[in-house]
Design a protein around this motif. Structure first.
Motif, short mmCIF file in Angstrom:
data_model
loop_
_atom_site.label_atom_id
_atom_site.label_comp_id
_atom_site.label_asym_id
_atom_site.label_seq_id
_atom_site.Cartn_x
_atom_site.Cartn_y
_atom_site.Cartn_z
N ALA A 87 0.83 -1.18 0.01
CA ALA A 87 -0.21 -0.10 -0.08
C ALA A 87 0.74 1.10 0.01
O ALA A 87 0.39 2.45 -0.05
N GLN A 88 1.92 1.26 0.05
CA GLN A 88 3.08 2.38 0.31
C GLN A 88 3.97 2.29 -1.23
O GLN A 88 4.79 2.93 -1.22
N HIS A 89 3.51 1.37 -2.12
CA HIS A 89 4.41 1.17 -3.38
C HIS A 89 4.12 2.51 -3.95
O HIS A 89 3.13 3.28 -4.00
N PRO A 90 5.42 2.80 -4.76
CA PRO A 90 5.34 4.08 -5.59
C PRO A 90 4.27 4.15 -6.99
O PRO A 90 3.59 5.18 -7.01
N LYS A 91 3.86 3.03 -7.32
CA LYS A 91 2.85 2.90 -8.37
C LYS A 91 1.59 2.83 -7.87
O LYS A 91 1.28 1.85 -6.79
N ALA A 92 0.46 3.68 -8.33
CA ALA A 92 -0.85 3.69 -7.57
C ALA A 92 -1.46 2.51 -7.90
O ALA A 92 -2.33 1.88 -7.25
N TYR A 93 -1.35 1.85 -9.06
CA TYR A 93 -2.15 0.69 -9.27
C TYR A 93 -1.71 -0.36 -8.39
O TYR A 93 -2.44 -1.36 -8.26
N VAL A 94 -0.47 -0.51 -7.96
CA VAL A 94 -0.07 -1.60 -7.04
C VAL A 94 -0.56 -1.22 -5.48
O VAL A 94 -1.24 -2.06 -4.95
N ARG A 95 -0.55 0.26 -5.21
CA ARG A 95 -1.34 0.46 -4.00
C ARG A 95 -3.03 0.06 -3.96
O ARG A 95 -3.62 -0.27 -3.21
N GLU A 96 -3.52 0.32 -5.37
CA GLU A 96 -4.95 0.04 -5.65
C GLU A 96 -5.16 -1.65 -5.42
O GLU A 96 -6.01 -2.04 -4.49
N GLY A 97 -4.32 -2.40 -5.91
CA GLY A 97 -4.39 -3.75 -5.46
C GLY A 97 -4.38 -4.30 -4.04
O GLY A 97 -4.85 -4.94 -3.58
N ALA A 98 -3.45 -3.41 -3.40
CA ALA A 98 -3.22 -3.82 -2.03
C ALA A 98 -4.48 -3.29 -1.47
O ALA A 98 -5.04 -3.96 -0.13
N VAL A 99 -5.24 -2.18 -1.63
CA VAL A 99 -6.38 -1.96 -1.16
C VAL A 99 -7.42 -3.08 -1.19
O VAL A 99 -8.26 -3.36 -0.27
N TYR A 100 -7.59 -3.41 -2.54
CA TYR A 100 -8.65 -4.60 -2.52
C TYR A 100 -8.43 -6.03 -1.67
O TYR A 100 -9.12 -6.48 -1.35
N LEU A 114 -5.47 1.35 8.01
CA LEU A 114 -4.72 1.78 6.87
C LEU A 114 -5.67 2.08 5.80
O LEU A 114 -5.17 3.28 5.09
N LEU A 115 -6.60 1.52 5.39
CA LEU A 115 -7.62 1.91 4.57
C LEU A 115 -8.12 3.41 4.73
O LEU A 115 -8.08 4.40 3.78
N ARG A 116 -8.27 3.82 5.84
CA ARG A 116 -8.86 5.29 6.42
C ARG A 116 -7.53 6.31 5.85
O ARG A 116 -7.86 7.29 5.41
N ASN A 117 -6.52 5.88 6.26
CA ASN A 117 -5.33 6.56 6.05
C ASN A 117 -5.10 6.72 4.47
O ASN A 117 -4.74 7.91 4.22
N LEU A 118 -5.20 5.83 3.77
CA LEU A 118 -5.32 5.78 2.35
C LEU A 118 -6.40 6.74 1.67
O LEU A 118 -6.15 7.58 0.78
N VAL A 119 -7.55 6.47 2.42
CA VAL A 119 -8.73 7.59 1.59
C VAL A 119 -8.27 9.02 2.07
O VAL A 119 -8.40 9.97 1.14
N PRO A 125 -6.53 9.50 -6.79
CA PRO A 125 -7.98 9.40 -6.73
C PRO A 125 -8.49 8.10 -6.73
O PRO A 125 -9.37 7.67 -6.03
N SER A 126 -7.84 7.32 -7.56
CA SER A 126 -8.71 5.87 -7.78
C SER A 126 -8.26 4.97 -6.46
O SER A 126 -8.84 4.23 -6.24
N VAL A 127 -7.04 5.29 -6.02
CA VAL A 127 -6.74 4.52 -4.47
C VAL A 127 -7.61 4.92 -3.45
O VAL A 127 -8.19 4.20 -2.72
#
Length: 138
Positions: A87-100, A114-119, A125-127
């Protein structure tokens, strides 16, 4: 609360050898097979991020499957630790995968925090949207 992965975990040599015999180049099927064979090893593998980013994304989502497997609490916590790192990865699509993946751990306070922190803080925006949806589905 921080979880320490069992870094001494080693994949069964037969599992890795068999995986690379079946899939000389890592792919989604390979990841699923390793997860099926060794959920603990899969969590450690994802923690070390030794895959192309696109496969890390898929692997992060797959880590969520561990929440429904008959594994120990420690293995589930290791999956959350790997997801926390992804969830701390530089690529947004990896972070989004971590969210799922994190969204599957509906009862874990650390995952929810962690999810609240990401919000609130993720720059993409997609993450943020995926994290908000994961929280809404809890």
């Amino acid at each position: 609360m921080s979880i320490t992965l069992h870094y001494d975990h080693v994949f069964e040599p037969e599992i890795v050898a068999d995986a690379y015999k079946k899939w000389p180049v890592p792919c989604e099927d390979m990841l699923q097979w390793v997860l099926d064979q060794d959920p603990h090893g899969f969590a450690v593998w994802m923690y070390y991020e030794r895959l192309p980013d696109t496969l890390l994304t898929f692997g992060a989502e797959m880590l969520g499957e561990i929440s429904a497997l008959p594994v120990t609490h420690a293995v589930q916590m290791e999956a959350i630790e790997a997801l926390t790192k992804l969830a701390q990865h530089p690529k947004a699509y990896v972070r989004e995968g971590a969210v799922y993946g994190l969204g599957c751990f509906t009862m874990d306070k650390e995952a929810a925090d962690l999810l609240r922190n990401l919000v609130e803080h993720d720059p993409d925006p997609s993450v943020k949207l995926a994290a908000a949806e994961a929280l809404d589905n809890r």
